[in-house]
Scaffold this active site. Sequence first.
Site, PDB file in Angstrom:
ATOM      1  N   ASP A 182     -11.106   9.121  -5.889  1.00  0.00           N
ATOM      2  CA  ASP A 182     -11.789   8.007  -5.225  1.00  0.00           C
ATOM      3  C   ASP A 182     -10.981   6.716  -5.362  1.00  0.00           C
ATOM      4  O   ASP A 182     -10.279   6.514  -6.351  1.00  0.00           O
ATOM      5  CB  ASP A 182     -13.185   7.830  -5.845  1.00  0.00           C
ATOM      6  CG  ASP A 182     -14.090   6.993  -4.964  1.00  0.00           C
ATOM      7  OD1 ASP A 182     -13.877   6.958  -3.735  1.00  0.00           O
ATOM      8  OD2 ASP A 182     -15.016   6.362  -5.503  1.00  0.00           O
ATOM      9  N   GLY A 195      -9.707   3.564  -0.211  1.00  0.00           N
ATOM     10  CA  GLY A 195     -10.093   2.441   0.642  1.00  0.00           C
ATOM     11  C   GLY A 195      -9.886   1.111  -0.070  1.00  0.00           C
ATOM     12  O   GLY A 195      -9.301   0.173   0.489  1.00  0.00           O
ATOM     13  N   TRP A 234      -7.916   0.506  -2.569  1.00  0.00           N
ATOM     14  CA  TRP A 234      -6.475   0.293  -2.781  1.00  0.00           C
ATOM     15  C   TRP A 234      -5.883  -0.414  -1.560  1.00  0.00           C
ATOM     16  O   TRP A 234      -5.099  -1.359  -1.689  1.00  0.00           O
ATOM     17  CB  TRP A 234      -5.785   1.650  -3.006  1.00  0.00           C
ATOM     18  CG  TRP A 234      -4.324   1.557  -3.293  1.00  0.00           C
ATOM     19  CD1 TRP A 234      -3.725   1.488  -4.527  1.00  0.00           C
ATOM     20  CD2 TRP A 234      -3.250   1.518  -2.327  1.00  0.00           C
ATOM     21  NE1 TRP A 234      -2.361   1.407  -4.392  1.00  0.00           N
ATOM     22  CE2 TRP A 234      -2.047   1.423  -3.052  1.00  0.00           C
ATOM     23  CE3 TRP A 234      -3.199   1.556  -0.930  1.00  0.00           C
ATOM     24  CZ2 TRP A 234      -0.799   1.357  -2.428  1.00  0.00           C
ATOM     25  CZ3 TRP A 234      -1.967   1.489  -0.309  1.00  0.00           C
ATOM     26  CH2 TRP A 234      -0.779   1.406  -1.050  1.00  0.00           C
ATOM     27  N   ARG A 282      -7.811   1.139   5.680  1.00  0.00           N
ATOM     28  CA  ARG A 282      -8.222   2.185   4.739  1.00  0.00           C
ATOM     29  C   ARG A 282      -7.381   3.438   4.922  1.00  0.00           C
ATOM     30  O   ARG A 282      -7.107   4.178   3.966  1.00  0.00           O
ATOM     31  CB  ARG A 282      -9.707   2.527   4.951  1.00  0.00           C
ATOM     32  CG  ARG A 282     -10.676   1.387   4.673  1.00  0.00           C
ATOM     33  CD  ARG A 282     -12.118   1.819   4.975  1.00  0.00           C
ATOM     34  NE  ARG A 282     -12.462   3.044   4.271  1.00  0.00           N
ATOM     35  CZ  ARG A 282     -12.909   3.082   3.013  1.00  0.00           C
ATOM     36  NH1 ARG A 282     -13.081   1.974   2.327  1.00  0.00           N
ATOM     37  NH2 ARG A 282     -13.193   4.235   2.449  1.00  0.00           N
ATOM     38  N   HIS A 284      -5.499   6.224   2.370  1.00  0.00           N
ATOM     39  CA  HIS A 284      -5.562   7.691   2.311  1.00  0.00           C
ATOM     40  C   HIS A 284      -4.155   8.290   2.352  1.00  0.00           C
ATOM     41  O   HIS A 284      -3.858   9.269   1.670  1.00  0.00           O
ATOM     42  CB  HIS A 284      -6.392   8.236   3.481  1.00  0.00           C
ATOM     43  CG  HIS A 284      -7.828   7.808   3.453  1.00  0.00           C
ATOM     44  ND1 HIS A 284      -8.615   7.927   2.338  1.00  0.00           N
ATOM     45  CD2 HIS A 284      -8.634   7.256   4.407  1.00  0.00           C
ATOM     46  CE1 HIS A 284      -9.840   7.476   2.606  1.00  0.00           C
ATOM     47  NE2 HIS A 284      -9.866   7.056   3.850  1.00  0.00           N
ATOM     48  N   TRP A 294     -18.602  12.829   6.487  1.00  0.00           N
ATOM     49  CA  TRP A 294     -18.667  12.941   7.953  1.00  0.00           C
ATOM     50  C   TRP A 294     -19.310  11.710   8.560  1.00  0.00           C
ATOM     51  O   TRP A 294     -19.144  11.433   9.750  1.00  0.00           O
ATOM     52  CB  TRP A 294     -19.447  14.189   8.384  1.00  0.00           C
ATOM     53  CG  TRP A 294     -18.738  15.491   8.132  1.00  0.00           C
ATOM     54  CD1 TRP A 294     -19.121  16.473   7.261  1.00  0.00           C
ATOM     55  CD2 TRP A 294     -17.550  15.975   8.776  1.00  0.00           C
ATOM     56  NE1 TRP A 294     -18.231  17.523   7.317  1.00  0.00           N
ATOM     57  CE2 TRP A 294     -17.263  17.239   8.241  1.00  0.00           C
ATOM     58  CE3 TRP A 294     -16.686  15.444   9.751  1.00  0.00           C
ATOM     59  CZ2 TRP A 294     -16.164  18.009   8.637  1.00  0.00           C
ATOM     60  CZ3 TRP A 294     -15.587  16.200  10.141  1.00  0.00           C
ATOM     61  CH2 TRP A 294     -15.337  17.470   9.583  1.00  0.00           C
ATOM     62  N   LEU A 307      -0.573  28.266 -10.305  1.00  0.00           N
ATOM     63  CA  LEU A 307      -1.739  27.384 -10.172  1.00  0.00           C
ATOM     64  C   LEU A 307      -2.553  27.757  -8.944  1.00  0.00           C
ATOM     65  O   LEU A 307      -1.991  27.997  -7.877  1.00  0.00           O
ATOM     66  CB  LEU A 307      -1.245  25.940 -10.038  1.00  0.00           C
ATOM     67  CG  LEU A 307      -2.278  24.880  -9.634  1.00  0.00           C
ATOM     68  CD1 LEU A 307      -3.275  24.630 -10.767  1.00  0.00           C
ATOM     69  CD2 LEU A 307      -1.586  23.577  -9.253  1.00  0.00           C
ATOM     70  N   ARG A 333     -12.727  11.311 -12.604  1.00  0.00           N
ATOM     71  CA  ARG A 333     -13.027  10.517 -11.408  1.00  0.00           C
ATOM     72  C   ARG A 333     -12.212   9.232 -11.475  1.00  0.00           C
ATOM     73  O   ARG A 333     -12.277   8.506 -12.470  1.00  0.00           O
ATOM     74  CB  ARG A 333     -14.512  10.175 -11.288  1.00  0.00           C
ATOM     75  CG  ARG A 333     -14.783   9.364 -10.004  1.00  0.00           C
ATOM     76  CD  ARG A 333     -16.252   9.177  -9.671  1.00  0.00           C
ATOM     77  NE  ARG A 333     -16.362   8.491  -8.379  1.00  0.00           N
ATOM     78  CZ  ARG A 333     -17.273   8.742  -7.442  1.00  0.00           C
ATOM     79  NH1 ARG A 333     -18.185   9.669  -7.671  1.00  0.00           N
ATOM     80  NH2 ARG A 333     -17.293   8.079  -6.310  1.00  0.00           N
ATOM     81  N   ARG A 387     -20.428   8.287 -11.160  1.00  0.00           N
ATOM     82  CA  ARG A 387     -21.333   9.229 -10.497  1.00  0.00           C
ATOM     83  C   ARG A 387     -20.572  10.462 -10.050  1.00  0.00           C
ATOM     84  O   ARG A 387     -19.345  10.484 -10.001  1.00  0.00           O
ATOM     85  CB  ARG A 387     -22.070   8.555  -9.341  1.00  0.00           C
ATOM     86  CG  ARG A 387     -21.168   7.941  -8.288  1.00  0.00           C
ATOM     87  CD  ARG A 387     -21.969   7.339  -7.125  1.00  0.00           C
ATOM     88  NE  ARG A 387     -21.078   6.603  -6.254  1.00  0.00           N
ATOM     89  CZ  ARG A 387     -21.017   5.262  -6.178  1.00  0.00           C
ATOM     90  NH1 ARG A 387     -21.813   4.524  -6.919  1.00  0.00           N
ATOM     91  NH2 ARG A 387     -20.164   4.674  -5.351  1.00  0.00           N
ATOM     92  N   SER A 393     -21.399  12.149  -7.045  1.00  0.00           N
ATOM     93  CA  SER A 393     -21.278  12.160  -5.577  1.00  0.00           C
ATOM     94  C   SER A 393     -21.305  13.570  -4.981  1.00  0.00           C
ATOM     95  O   SER A 393     -20.492  13.904  -4.119  1.00  0.00           O
ATOM     96  CB  SER A 393     -20.022  11.397  -5.141  1.00  0.00           C
ATOM     97  OG  SER A 393     -20.066  10.055  -5.576  1.00  0.00           O
TER      98      SER A 393
HETATM   99  C1  IPE Z   1     -16.464  11.058  -3.278  1.00  0.00           C
HETATM  100  O1  IPE Z   1     -16.082   9.774  -2.943  1.00  0.00           O
HETATM  101  C2  IPE Z   1     -15.919  12.028  -2.267  1.00  0.00           C
HETATM  102  C3  IPE Z   1     -14.469  12.243  -2.326  1.00  0.00           C
HETATM  103  C4  IPE Z   1     -13.666  11.722  -3.199  1.00  0.00           C
HETATM  104  C5  IPE Z   1     -13.959  13.120  -1.323  1.00  0.00           C
HETATM  105  P1  IPE Z   1     -17.017   8.853  -2.042  1.00  0.00           P
HETATM  106  O2  IPE Z   1     -16.335   7.541  -1.924  1.00  0.00           O
HETATM  107  O3  IPE Z   1     -17.356   9.534  -0.776  1.00  0.00           O
HETATM  108  O4  IPE Z   1     -18.342   8.755  -2.913  1.00  0.00           O
HETATM  109  P2  IPE Z   1     -19.369   7.569  -3.091  1.00  0.00           P
HETATM  110  O5  IPE Z   1     -19.746   7.120  -1.699  1.00  0.00           O
HETATM  111  O6  IPE Z   1     -18.660   6.506  -3.848  1.00  0.00           O
HETATM  112  O7  IPE Z   1     -20.487   8.153  -3.869  1.00  0.00           O
HETATM  113  C1  IPE Z   2     -11.669   8.624  -1.542  1.00  0.00           C
HETATM  114  O1  IPE Z   2     -11.404   7.278  -1.309  1.00  0.00           O
HETATM  115  C2  IPE Z   2     -11.197   9.485  -0.415  1.00  0.00           C
HETATM  116  C3  IPE Z   2     -12.281  10.062   0.406  1.00  0.00           C
HETATM  117  C4  IPE Z   2     -13.551   9.928   0.163  1.00  0.00           C
HETATM  118  C5  IPE Z   2     -11.879  10.816   1.559  1.00  0.00           C
HETATM  119  P1  IPE Z   2     -12.426   6.335  -0.564  1.00  0.00           P
HETATM  120  O2  IPE Z   2     -12.086   6.334   0.885  1.00  0.00           O
HETATM  121  O3  IPE Z   2     -13.821   6.689  -0.878  1.00  0.00           O
HETATM  122  O4  IPE Z   2     -12.046   4.934  -1.191  1.00  0.00           O
HETATM  123  P2  IPE Z   2     -13.040   3.795  -1.649  1.00  0.00           P
HETATM  124  O5  IPE Z   2     -14.019   4.399  -2.592  1.00  0.00           O
HETATM  125  O6  IPE Z   2     -13.697   3.296  -0.413  1.00  0.00           O
HETATM  126  O7  IPE Z   2     -12.169   2.784  -2.294  1.00  0.00           O
HETATM  127 MG    MG Z   3     -15.104   6.102  -2.337  1.00  0.00          MG
END
Ligand code: IPE
Ligand code: IPE
Ligand code: MG
Length: 247
Positions: A27, A30, A32, A40, A44, A76, A138, A195, A201, A203
């Site tokens: 996580d 975005g 970063w 964003r 990724h 999604w 692995l 995490r 959390r 998630s």
């Molecule tokens: C969890 O991150 C899902 C992935 C890392 C793929 P999210 O950014 O979607 O989770 P929340 O919204 O912080 O709970």
């Molecule tokens: C995790 O990073 C990647 C995915 C959920 C696909 P985020 O996109 O959730 O990044 P933040 O949490 O918004 O910083």
């Molecule tokens: Mg996130």
Amino acid sequence: MSSNGASQRQGAEAKTRPPVHVAIIMDGNGRWAQKRLLSRILGHEKGSEAVRMAARTCREQGIAFLTLYAFSTENWQRPKAEVDALMRLLRRFLKTELPEMLQNNIRLNVIGRIEKLPMDVRQALDQAISATQGNTALQLNLALSYGGRDEITRAAQALAAEVQAGSLRPEDISEERLSSHLDTRGIPDPDLLIRTGGDMRISNFLLWQLAYSEIFVTPTLWPDFDREQFLKILDEFQTRERRFGRV
Ligand code: IPE
Ligand code: IPE
Ligand code: MG
């Protein structure tokens, strides 16, 4: 009082075994990007380099299973442009990483509702999974369109169908039986959950399988997560005392 192995290993200096299965909630991509006033999507893109690092590090440390949460059932609901970009990146990642997976004896596997993924991504996945299926070092599990509740719900449906067909009695539904219908069947539960991004959390990740995993949350955003930090967590994991409900 007890003389079992677990209690003999306790104590601050004692080292337990390294993890067999590491799971990561990647996580912070975005944030970063936002910190750098970038889109964003660039976050990724940068995050995929950390994926490469994580797989290499696990491979080199002799870790048998690495499960990466790459896209959740809830993801999604993100803007279409971001979802499309993630799918594009995923397909590109599968193509560019296949040679390294083959060279390093890495076996690719996927958990989640793959039928929801775009056809081109599914084709790239199928290709990489079948090309690496004989590999034995692995096992890299990508959680894609994955949700723990969705996975347990599907297992419940499969069990209900068996009961309805008369091949299973309700009282014979055991933890093992339910586990055998999860996407992770045959894979030991994660010993360690990491995490990044600082949120405390789960998630909707591996709800069943994380029952007794050791949890490490680091504020580091996923694209900044490096080998040194990963090794430090792996090392610290070995100083944790796992009691599994016992004393
Ligand atoms: C969890 O991150 C899902 C992935 C890392 C793929 P999210 O950014 O979607 O989770 P929340 O919204 O912080 O709970
Ligand atoms: C995790 O990073 C990647 C995915 C959920 C696909 P985020 O996109 O959730 O990044 P933040 O949490 O918004 O910083
Ligand atoms: Mg996130």
